[in-house]
Design an enzyme around this catalytic site. Structure first.
Site, PDB file in Angstrom:
ATOM      1  N   ASP A 106      -2.000  -0.781  -2.573  1.00 15.14           N
ATOM      2  CA  ASP A 106      -0.563  -0.875  -2.289  1.00 15.14           C
ATOM      3  C   ASP A 106      -0.172  -2.339  -2.075  1.00 15.14           C
ATOM      4  O   ASP A 106      -1.025  -3.161  -1.726  1.00 15.14           O
ATOM      5  CB  ASP A 106      -0.220  -0.096  -1.013  1.00 15.14           C
ATOM      6  CG  ASP A 106      -0.531   1.378  -1.159  1.00 15.14           C
ATOM      7  OD1 ASP A 106      -0.512   1.870  -2.297  1.00 15.14           O
ATOM      8  OD2 ASP A 106      -0.815   2.018  -0.130  1.00 15.14           O
TER       9      ASP A 106
HETATM   10  N1  URA Z   1      -5.091   4.110   0.412  1.00 14.73           N
HETATM   11  C1  URA Z   1      -3.823   3.734   0.650  1.00 14.73           C
HETATM   12  O1  URA Z   1      -3.076   4.432   1.324  1.00 14.73           O
HETATM   13  N2  URA Z   1      -3.403   2.566   0.143  1.00 14.73           N
HETATM   14  C2  URA Z   1      -4.195   1.737  -0.576  1.00 14.73           C
HETATM   15  O2  URA Z   1      -3.746   0.665  -0.993  1.00 14.73           O
HETATM   16  C3  URA Z   1      -5.516   2.133  -0.816  1.00 14.73           C
HETATM   17  C4  URA Z   1      -5.943   3.332  -0.315  1.00 14.73           C
END
Ligand code: URA
Length: 240
Positions: A106
């Site tokens: 993310d």
């Molecule tokens: N899980 C998440 O919620 N976000 C990420 O970036 C990676 C794993």
């Protein structure tokens, strides 16, 4: 196999179009293993080939395998919309040679992100069948409890998943800090699992993929490195 001409070699390394690479060579801007070569039809051996362009040295690599310590506020998508893309952190050649993130983090997640231009590696590494463990350090809004850890290990139901998803390992690192290991890579998985277990993830950092530890790479946020064969071998899940 037919040998590549110097213009094609340069193009394959992401230095620009074939026409532009020819111009660079003819202008005497390219050295091969330290010697200027101005004939674009030259066919140097690509084994241990060192190119110099504009005073920078570039070792010829058929493919690149990169580890980046991703800073916050960069997007992994091909068409970033709200933040710059992670590719903007790397030298421009990598965009030209179509380097892509292996899976996604993310925009606000930090830590270990692999990147490559080797389609088979990206495919194999992202395959759910491969079960490569991904290790995350998650900061939680509410304190970490035994019950939370038990729930994450037992599996939590996310609303668009057919079956509960479980952490393959989970342990407490601090009052508000959890280490969680996942073998799947569902959308926002850590954040959604924590929310489903009644907590909230306020910060997330990926600390390892398989046996490759971010700490061992000694990269500051925003720094990257090529992975060598020994480091690549750590990405293969253990058998058994
Ligand atoms: N899980 C998440 O919620 N976000 C990420 O970036 C990676 C794993």
């Amino acid at each position: 196999m037919a040998k590549l001409t110097l213009d094609r070699i340069l193009q394959s390394q992401g230095f620009g179009s074939r026409k532009y690479c020819r111009e660079l060579i003819e202008d005497g801007e390219v050295a091969v293993n330290g010697e200027v070569v101005d004939n674009y039809r030259a066919t140097p051996d690509t084994d241990k080939l060192m190119l110099t362009l504009f005073d920078e040295q570039w070792e010829y690599r058929e493919h690149v395998y990169i580890a980046l310590n991703k800073p916050p506020n960069f997007e992994c998508s091909r068409k970033p919309s709200h933040h710059p893309g992670v590719l903007t952190i790397l030298p421009e050649q990598f965009t030209w040679r179509d380097v892509q993130p292996v899976g996604r983090l993310d925009h606000d997640t930090t830590g270990l992100l692999l990147m490559s231009d080797d389609g088979s590696f990206i495919h194999a590494q992202s395959s759910p069948k491969r079960h490569v463990p991904k290790v995350y350090a998650a900061t939680t809004a509410e304190p970490v409890t035994e019950a939370l850890i038990a729930q994450l290990k037992a599996g939590v139901q996310l609303h668009d998943e057919p079956a509960p998803l479980a952490a393959s390992r989970c342990s407490q690192l601090g009052e508000h800090l959890l280490e969680i290991v996942l073998e799947q890579g569902k959308y926002h998985q850590v954040k959604r699992m924590l929310a489903a277990a009644g907590n909230h993830c306020s910060a997330l950092r990926r600390t390892a993929i398989g046996g490759l530890q971010l700490n061992a790479l000694a990269l500051e946020e925003g720094e990257w490195c090529y992975l060598d064969a020994a480091q690549m071998a750590l990405l293969v899940p253990e058998q058994g």
